[in-house]
Scaffold this motif. Structure first.
Motif, PDB file in Angstrom:
ATOM      1  N   LEU A  11       7.963  -1.167   3.500  1.00  0.00           N
ATOM      2  CA  LEU A  11       8.101  -0.840   4.915  1.00  0.00           C
ATOM      3  C   LEU A  11       7.991   0.660   5.156  1.00  0.00           C
ATOM      4  CD1 LEU A  11      10.915  -3.270   6.084  1.00  0.00           C
ATOM      5  CD2 LEU A  11       8.483  -3.387   6.633  1.00  0.00           C
ATOM      6  N   SER A  12       8.494   1.458   4.232  1.00  0.00           N
ATOM      7  CA  SER A  12       8.394   2.909   4.411  1.00  0.00           C
ATOM      8  C   SER A  12       6.933   3.345   4.423  1.00  0.00           C
ATOM      9  CB  SER A  12       9.187   3.656   3.337  1.00  0.00           C
ATOM     10  OG  SER A  12       8.584   3.529   2.071  1.00  0.00           O
ATOM     11  N   HIS A  13       6.087   2.669   3.656  1.00  0.00           N
ATOM     12  CA  HIS A  13       4.648   2.973   3.684  1.00  0.00           C
ATOM     13  C   HIS A  13       4.041   2.552   5.031  1.00  0.00           C
ATOM     14  CE1 HIS A  13       4.466   4.220  -0.462  1.00  0.00           C
ATOM     15  NE2 HIS A  13       4.910   3.036  -0.900  1.00  0.00           N
ATOM     16  N   PHE A  14       4.468   1.401   5.539  1.00  0.00           N
ATOM     17  CA  PHE A  14       3.944   0.938   6.830  1.00  0.00           C
ATOM     18  C   PHE A  14       4.298   1.910   7.955  1.00  0.00           C
ATOM     19  CE2 PHE A  14       3.905  -3.404   4.834  1.00  0.00           C
ATOM     20  CZ  PHE A  14       2.538  -3.624   4.973  1.00  0.00           C
ATOM     21  N   THR A  15       5.457   2.582   7.862  1.00  0.00           N
ATOM     22  CA  THR A  15       5.829   3.537   8.915  1.00  0.00           C
ATOM     23  C   THR A  15       4.871   4.720   8.956  1.00  0.00           C
ATOM     24  OG1 THR A  15       7.350   4.826   7.530  1.00  0.00           O
ATOM     25  CG2 THR A  15       8.291   2.973   8.773  1.00  0.00           C
ATOM     26  N   ARG A  16       4.167   4.954   7.863  1.00  0.00           N
ATOM     27  CA  ARG A  16       3.185   6.043   7.805  1.00  0.00           C
ATOM     28  C   ARG A  16       1.779   5.567   8.139  1.00  0.00           C
ATOM     29  NH1 ARG A  16       6.539   7.307   3.200  1.00  0.00           N
ATOM     30  NH2 ARG A  16       5.025   6.308   1.839  1.00  0.00           N
ATOM     31  N   GLY A  17       1.678   4.344   8.643  1.00  0.00           N
ATOM     32  CA  GLY A  17       0.390   3.837   9.102  1.00  0.00           C
ATOM     33  C   GLY A  17      -0.481   3.221   8.023  1.00  0.00           C
ATOM     34  N   MET A  18       0.087   2.957   6.872  1.00  0.00           N
ATOM     35  CA  MET A  18      -0.697   2.357   5.796  1.00  0.00           C
ATOM     36  C   MET A  18      -0.882   0.855   6.042  1.00  0.00           C
ATOM     37  SD  MET A  18       1.023   4.192   2.487  1.00  0.00           S
ATOM     38  CE  MET A  18      -0.342   4.444   1.381  1.00  0.00           C
ATOM     39  N   THR A  19      -1.967   0.328   5.518  1.00  0.00           N
ATOM     40  CA  THR A  19      -2.216  -1.110   5.566  1.00  0.00           C
ATOM     41  C   THR A  19      -1.657  -1.744   4.297  1.00  0.00           C
ATOM     42  OG1 THR A  19      -4.331  -0.952   4.409  1.00  0.00           O
ATOM     43  CG2 THR A  19      -4.386  -0.723   6.825  1.00  0.00           C
ATOM     44  N   ALA A  20      -1.645  -3.067   4.252  1.00  0.00           N
ATOM     45  CA  ALA A  20      -1.180  -3.760   3.052  1.00  0.00           C
ATOM     46  C   ALA A  20      -2.036  -3.383   1.850  1.00  0.00           C
ATOM     47  CB  ALA A  20      -1.196  -5.269   3.274  1.00  0.00           C
ATOM     48  N   LYS A  21      -3.321  -3.198   2.086  1.00  0.00           N
ATOM     49  CA  LYS A  21      -4.218  -2.803   1.000  1.00  0.00           C
ATOM     50  C   LYS A  21      -3.867  -1.415   0.483  1.00  0.00           C
ATOM     51  CE  LYS A  21      -9.138  -2.612  -0.104  1.00  0.00           C
ATOM     52  NZ  LYS A  21     -10.501  -2.792   0.424  1.00  0.00           N
ATOM     53  N   ASP A  22      -3.553  -0.489   1.394  1.00  0.00           N
ATOM     54  CA  ASP A  22      -3.148   0.862   1.006  1.00  0.00           C
ATOM     55  C   ASP A  22      -1.839   0.829   0.214  1.00  0.00           C
ATOM     56  OD1 ASP A  22      -5.312   1.936   2.491  1.00  0.00           O
ATOM     57  OD2 ASP A  22      -4.063   2.149   4.287  1.00  0.00           O
ATOM     58  N   VAL A  23      -0.884   0.057   0.715  1.00  0.00           N
ATOM     59  CA  VAL A  23       0.422  -0.055   0.050  1.00  0.00           C
ATOM     60  C   VAL A  23       0.234  -0.625  -1.348  1.00  0.00           C
ATOM     61  CG1 VAL A  23       2.697  -1.152   0.103  1.00  0.00           C
ATOM     62  CG2 VAL A  23       1.681  -0.282   2.229  1.00  0.00           C
ATOM     63  N   ALA A  24      -0.595  -1.644  -1.470  1.00  0.00           N
ATOM     64  CA  ALA A  24      -0.848  -2.269  -2.768  1.00  0.00           C
ATOM     65  C   ALA A  24      -1.415  -1.259  -3.758  1.00  0.00           C
ATOM     66  CB  ALA A  24      -1.804  -3.444  -2.604  1.00  0.00           C
ATOM     67  N   ARG A  25      -2.344  -0.455  -3.312  1.00  0.00           N
ATOM     68  CA  ARG A  25      -2.960   0.542  -4.184  1.00  0.00           C
ATOM     69  C   ARG A  25      -1.910   1.554  -4.666  1.00  0.00           C
ATOM     70  NH1 ARG A  25      -7.181   1.389  -1.400  1.00  0.00           N
ATOM     71  NH2 ARG A  25      -6.273   2.923   0.000  1.00  0.00           N
ATOM     72  N   VAL A  26      -1.079   2.042  -3.750  1.00  0.00           N
ATOM     73  CA  VAL A  26      -0.045   3.028  -4.090  1.00  0.00           C
ATOM     74  C   VAL A  26       1.004   2.432  -5.025  1.00  0.00           C
ATOM     75  CG1 VAL A  26       1.858   4.390  -3.122  1.00  0.00           C
ATOM     76  CG2 VAL A  26      -0.361   4.389  -1.993  1.00  0.00           C
ATOM     77  N   GLU A  27       1.409   1.196  -4.759  1.00  0.00           N
ATOM     78  CA  GLU A  27       2.482   0.559  -5.524  1.00  0.00           C
ATOM     79  C   GLU A  27       1.996  -0.134  -6.797  1.00  0.00           C
ATOM     80  OE1 GLU A  27       5.778   0.596  -5.028  1.00  0.00           O
ATOM     81  OE2 GLU A  27       5.651   1.826  -3.231  1.00  0.00           O
ATOM     82  N   GLY A  28       0.682  -0.251  -6.966  1.00  0.00           N
ATOM     83  CA  GLY A  28       0.138  -0.861  -8.175  1.00  0.00           C
ATOM     84  C   GLY A  28       0.282  -2.376  -8.224  1.00  0.00           C
ATOM     85  N   VAL A  29       0.220  -2.999  -7.046  1.00  0.00           N
ATOM     86  CA  VAL A  29       0.290  -4.462  -6.952  1.00  0.00           C
ATOM     87  C   VAL A  29      -0.898  -4.940  -6.128  1.00  0.00           C
ATOM     88  CG1 VAL A  29       2.809  -4.515  -7.167  1.00  0.00           C
ATOM     89  CG2 VAL A  29       1.772  -4.403  -4.896  1.00  0.00           C
ATOM     90  N   SER A  30      -1.035  -6.237  -5.978  1.00  0.00           N
ATOM     91  CA  SER A  30      -2.134  -6.769  -5.179  1.00  0.00           C
ATOM     92  C   SER A  30      -1.739  -6.799  -3.697  1.00  0.00           C
ATOM     93  CB  SER A  30      -2.499  -8.184  -5.630  1.00  0.00           C
ATOM     94  OG  SER A  30      -1.508  -9.099  -5.213  1.00  0.00           O
ATOM     95  N   PRO A  31      -2.734  -6.745  -2.803  1.00  0.00           N
ATOM     96  CA  PRO A  31      -2.433  -6.878  -1.377  1.00  0.00           C
ATOM     97  C   PRO A  31      -1.724  -8.206  -1.073  1.00  0.00           C
ATOM     98  CG  PRO A  31      -4.653  -6.054  -1.651  1.00  0.00           C
ATOM     99  CD  PRO A  31      -4.146  -6.433  -3.022  1.00  0.00           C
ATOM    100  N   PHE A  32      -2.053  -9.248  -1.827  1.00  0.00           N
ATOM    101  CA  PHE A  32      -1.389 -10.539  -1.651  1.00  0.00           C
ATOM    102  C   PHE A  32       0.113 -10.397  -1.883  1.00  0.00           C
ATOM    103  CE2 PHE A  32       0.253 -14.521  -3.397  1.00  0.00           C
ATOM    104  CZ  PHE A  32      -0.088 -15.406  -2.385  1.00  0.00           C
ATOM    105  N   THR A  33       0.496  -9.676  -2.927  1.00  0.00           N
ATOM    106  CA  THR A  33       1.909  -9.464  -3.237  1.00  0.00           C
ATOM    107  C   THR A  33       2.609  -8.747  -2.091  1.00  0.00           C
ATOM    108  OG1 THR A  33       1.481  -9.413  -5.612  1.00  0.00           O
ATOM    109  CG2 THR A  33       3.513  -8.357  -4.847  1.00  0.00           C
ATOM    110  N   VAL A  34       1.970  -7.719  -1.554  1.00  0.00           N
ATOM    111  CA  VAL A  34       2.553  -6.982  -0.425  1.00  0.00           C
ATOM    112  C   VAL A  34       2.724  -7.913   0.762  1.00  0.00           C
ATOM    113  CG1 VAL A  34       2.215  -5.102   1.224  1.00  0.00           C
ATOM    114  CG2 VAL A  34       1.631  -4.760  -1.182  1.00  0.00           C
ATOM    115  N   ASN A  35       1.684  -8.656   1.085  1.00  0.00           N
ATOM    116  CA  ASN A  35       1.737  -9.547   2.248  1.00  0.00           C
ATOM    117  C   ASN A  35       2.806 -10.630   2.104  1.00  0.00           C
ATOM    118  OD1 ASN A  35      -0.229  -8.335   3.880  1.00  0.00           O
ATOM    119  ND2 ASN A  35      -1.856  -9.304   2.721  1.00  0.00           N
ATOM    120  N   VAL A  36       2.905 -11.238   0.932  1.00  0.00           N
ATOM    121  CA  VAL A  36       3.897 -12.288   0.715  1.00  0.00           C
ATOM    122  C   VAL A  36       5.309 -11.703   0.769  1.00  0.00           C
ATOM    123  CG1 VAL A  36       4.828 -13.896  -1.005  1.00  0.00           C
ATOM    124  CG2 VAL A  36       2.389 -13.849  -0.541  1.00  0.00           C
TER     125      VAL A  36
END
Length: 66
Positions: A12-37
């Protein structure tokens, strides 16, 4: 009171900076699916209508900074 796990707060802290699930996944080293779920589960557990609503709830409780 929101029930959020540490990983959900991190995402959520990444989302407050305007990141997408794909961006968050890249930063956190997980898949976008993991972020979304993970965020979907947090939304359902806390009764949030969408990600923006969940972010607003977390900001209001001081769990993440805007």
């Amino acid at each position: 009171m929101l029930r959020l796990r540490p990983r959900e707060i991190d995402y959520l802290s990444h989302f407050t900076r305007g990141m997408t699930a794909k961006d968050v996944a890249r930063v956190e080293g997980v898949s976008p699916f993991t972020v979304n779920v993970t965020i979907q589960n947090a939304r359902e557990r806390n009764g949030a209508a969408n990600i923006a609503h969940l972010v607003a709830m977390a900001v209001a409780e001081g769990l993440v900074k805007p």
